[in-house]
Design an enzyme around this catalytic site. Structure first.
Site, short mmCIF file in Angstrom:
data_model
loop_
_atom_site.label_atom_id
_atom_site.label_comp_id
_atom_site.label_asym_id
_atom_site.label_seq_id
_atom_site.Cartn_x
_atom_site.Cartn_y
_atom_site.Cartn_z
N THR A 181 0.84 -1.20 0.00
CA THR A 181 0.00 0.00 0.00
C THR A 181 0.87 1.24 0.00
O THR A 181 1.96 1.24 0.58
CB THR A 181 -0.88 -0.03 1.27
N GLY A 235 -5.70 -4.18 7.34
CA GLY A 235 -6.74 -3.17 7.28
C GLY A 235 -7.84 -3.30 8.32
O GLY A 235 -8.28 -2.32 8.92
N1 ASP Z 1 -4.15 -1.51 4.73
C1 ASP Z 1 -4.33 -2.15 3.45
C2 ASP Z 1 -5.64 -2.88 3.45
O1 ASP Z 1 -5.95 -3.53 4.42
C3 ASP Z 1 -3.25 -3.12 3.10
C4 ASP Z 1 -1.84 -2.65 3.28
O2 ASP Z 1 -1.60 -1.62 3.90
O3 ASP Z 1 -0.93 -3.31 2.79
O4 ASP Z 1 -6.33 -2.84 2.47
#
Ligand code: ASP
Length: 313
Positions: A181, A235
């Site tokens: 992300t 997340g």
């Molecule tokens: N936070 C993101 C999600 O859960 C994933 C990530 O940060 O890698 O969609």
């Protein structure tokens, strides 16, 4: 007050040998390009959120990170992306969730902020909105990377989603890595802060699953009075911990420094929820915090003294 900017390319790496030296070098270059893109906006007297969008666009356009081109696959073999932005000056915010085909979801999120009365648009409605406003729409082949496809196959073989640590570990031994992300926080010359976050979410997620990244207060938050935050990690845990605004609340209501507030959330509060990940944060004095409780987090900054650093471990 000089400007400052910080970017991240995701937390979730557990082992140093999970990426090759070549990939690590390539990621460092793109992180630096993102800092440069954001800094160019800020140095010209531009807006903090425009700088965040410019930086995140660079990261979305790279196949190395889990956002835009190179986003991870959902269980049904589609790529569904989430993004949000928030401006610290007036706390206006925008987001899109579970969108397909939008080349730069962060631009769509910012258009929701500037061109609607709403904060969050989802799925086909958000896609139509983005197209109506002239954003580039790409077919599935633009977003495809072999690494992400392999990760989906491995996740399916293991019968798990990438939310599980065992799978994280297995996937960290695969080409690339399971997460990535992206996000940016910035302070502009006018003293305003802003934040932006963009993601493909979790490999093998249920279609329609929405993570923290498009949710104001969880994955993204900005308020000139406290700080701007962009988060990355599991997340669901970040939603339950309301991580991004939690940092701001600890600054405002508990009187913690930005560094202490960010550390407390990442190292004390998230572990209680079994949450892995990290965040980047900046305040109106240009102080930057970048804590993570995973093995690594792709991150970098240019501070108010114009020092630029890139780190992964
Ligand atoms: N936070 C993101 C999600 O859960 C994933 C990530 O940060 O890698 O969609």
């Amino acid at each position: 007050m000089p400007y400052a900017i910080a970017v991240h390319g995701g937390a979730g790496l557990t082992r140093r040998d999970s990426i090759t030296p070549e990939r690590e070098a390539a990621c460092r270059i793109v992180l630096e390009q993102a800092i440069e893109a954001g800094s160019a906006v800020l140095a010209a007297g531009g807006d903090a959120l425009d700088a965040c969008v410019a930086a995140v666009t660079v990261l979305e356009d790279s196949p190395l990170f889990n956002a835009g081109r190179g986003a991870v696959y959902a269980a049904d073999g589609t790529i569904q992306m989430d993004s949000s932005v928030m401006h610290g000056a007036d706390r206006t915010a925008g987001g899109v969730a579970a969108v397909r085909g939008i080349k730069n979801p962060v631009k769509a999120a910012n258009l929701v902020r500037t061109h609607t009365e709403h904060v969050l648009l989802v799925g086909p409605y958000a896609e139509a909105f983005a197209a109506e406003h002239g954003l580039e729409i790409c077919d599935a082949s633009y977003f495809h990377t072999d690494d992400r496809w392999s990760q989906l196959q491995m996740a399916k073989e293991l019968g798990r989603t990438a939310l599980d640590h065992a799978l994280d570990d297995a996937m960290d031994r695969m080409p690339g890595d399971g997460k990535g992300t992206v996000g940016a926080v910035a302070l502009d010359l006018h003293g305003h802060v802003a934040a932006a976050t963009s993601t493909g979410g979790m490999t093998n997620k249920l279609p329609g699953r929405v993570g923290d990244s498009p949710l104001i207060g969880s994955g993204t938050y900005a308020n000139d009075a406290t700080c701007a935050v962009s988060a990355t990690g599991d997340g669901e845990k970040f939603i339950r911990g309301v991580v991004a605004s939690r940092v701001a609340n600890l600054v405002e209501l508990a009187g913690l420094s930005l560094a202490d507030a960010a550390d407390r959330v990442v190292h004390q509060e998230l572990p209680v929820l079994d949450g892995t990940g990290g965040l980047i944060a900046i305040d109106a004095d240009g102080r930057i915090a970048m804590p993570f409780n995973s093995g690594g987090m792709y991150r970098g900054f240019r501070d108010t003294e114009q020092r630029t650093e890139i780190h992964i471990w």
